[in-house]
Design an enzyme around this catalytic site. Structure first.
Site, mmCIF file in Angstrom:
data_model
loop_
_atom_site.group_PDB
_atom_site.id
_atom_site.type_symbol
_atom_site.label_atom_id
_atom_site.label_comp_id
_atom_site.label_asym_id
_atom_site.label_seq_id
_atom_site.Cartn_x
_atom_site.Cartn_y
_atom_site.Cartn_z
ATOM 1 C CG HIS A 1 35.328 33.399 21.339
ATOM 2 N ND1 HIS A 1 36.027 34.421 22.567
ATOM 3 C CD2 HIS A 1 34.492 32.473 22.116
ATOM 4 C CE1 HIS A 1 35.380 33.472 23.690
ATOM 5 N NE2 HIS A 1 34.830 32.747 23.488
ATOM 6 C CG ASP B 1 38.416 36.567 21.812
ATOM 7 O OD1 ASP B 1 37.184 36.916 21.423
ATOM 8 O OD2 ASP B 1 37.505 36.305 22.346
ATOM 9 C CB SER C 1 32.490 34.101 26.032
ATOM 10 O OG SER C 1 33.736 33.856 25.755
ATOM 11 C CB SER D 1 38.978 36.515 25.924
ATOM 12 O OG SER D 1 39.607 35.527 24.857
#
Ligand code: TYR
Length: 187
Positions: free
Chosen positions: A33, A63, A143, A158
């Site tokens: 992401h 991810d 993240s 994540s």
């Protein structure tokens, strides 16, 4: 730059996961992401010092993303412990009950344990399967950062809920999957 350090791209801040190599070139792993929001990454918030370019990004479903280092950027096999550093020498699958730590550019180093494996999280953008569920806290900007147990790489941050003031629940992409998908190893 090392695992847990800030990376900036597309006006966002994420964290570097692990430095890896395919035997000839240097790369790092971060969250998918994060990879989705920028093709060029920088080490400064002004986005002037380039560190690399996104080669591939997988989110949702997975991810993780692969970023190729720009020439001349230092890439030690280490996680930044914000005061010291942790060498990373290998990767493994996490085990339920394992004591783990993560590092990230918002809340630095935090610890806890693995509560479950193969967890599913429904994000706004879609579902991610196969995640490591932990009671480690994280916050926005952490993240992509590394989950590790000593010198062993385990995962990439994540998402989750809560925060590092009241406590949180965080899910991690297992690192073994991008390593095999991209044909790279810790290094
Ligand atoms: N998903 C967040 C990011 O993109 C990281 C995060 C992780 C935020 C756990 C909150 C949380 O509880 O930086």
């Amino acid at each position: 730059i090392a695992g847990g350090d800030a990376i900036y791209g597309g006006g966002y801040r994420c964290s570097l996961g692990f430095n890896v190599t395919d035997g000839s070139s240097a790369y790092f792993l971060t969250a998918g992401h994060c990879g989705n929001v920028a093709s060029t990454w920088y080490s400064d918030s002004g986005q002037s010092t380039e560190v690399g370019t996104t080669q591939d990004s997988q989110f949702p479903d997975n991810d993780f993303a692969l970023v190729k280092y720009a020439d001349g950027v230092d890439h030690p096999s280490e996680v930044d412990l914000y005061g010291s550093s942790q060498p990373i020498t290998q990767a493994a699958d996490a085990q339920v009950g394992e004591n783990v730590q993560r590092s990230g550019s918002t809340t630095q180093v935090q610890g806890g344990s693995v509560e479950a494996l193969d967890a599913t999280v429904n994000y706004q953008e879609g579902t991610v399967n196969g995640l490591i569920q932990t009671n480690v806290c994280a916050e926005g900007g952490d993240s992509g950062g590394p989950l590790f147990d000593g010198s062993t790489a385990l995962g990439l941050t994540s998402g989750g809920s809560g925060d590092c003031s009241s406590g949180g629940e965080t899910f991690f992409q297992p690192v073994t999957e991008p390593l095999s998908t991209y044909g790279v190893q810790i290094g």
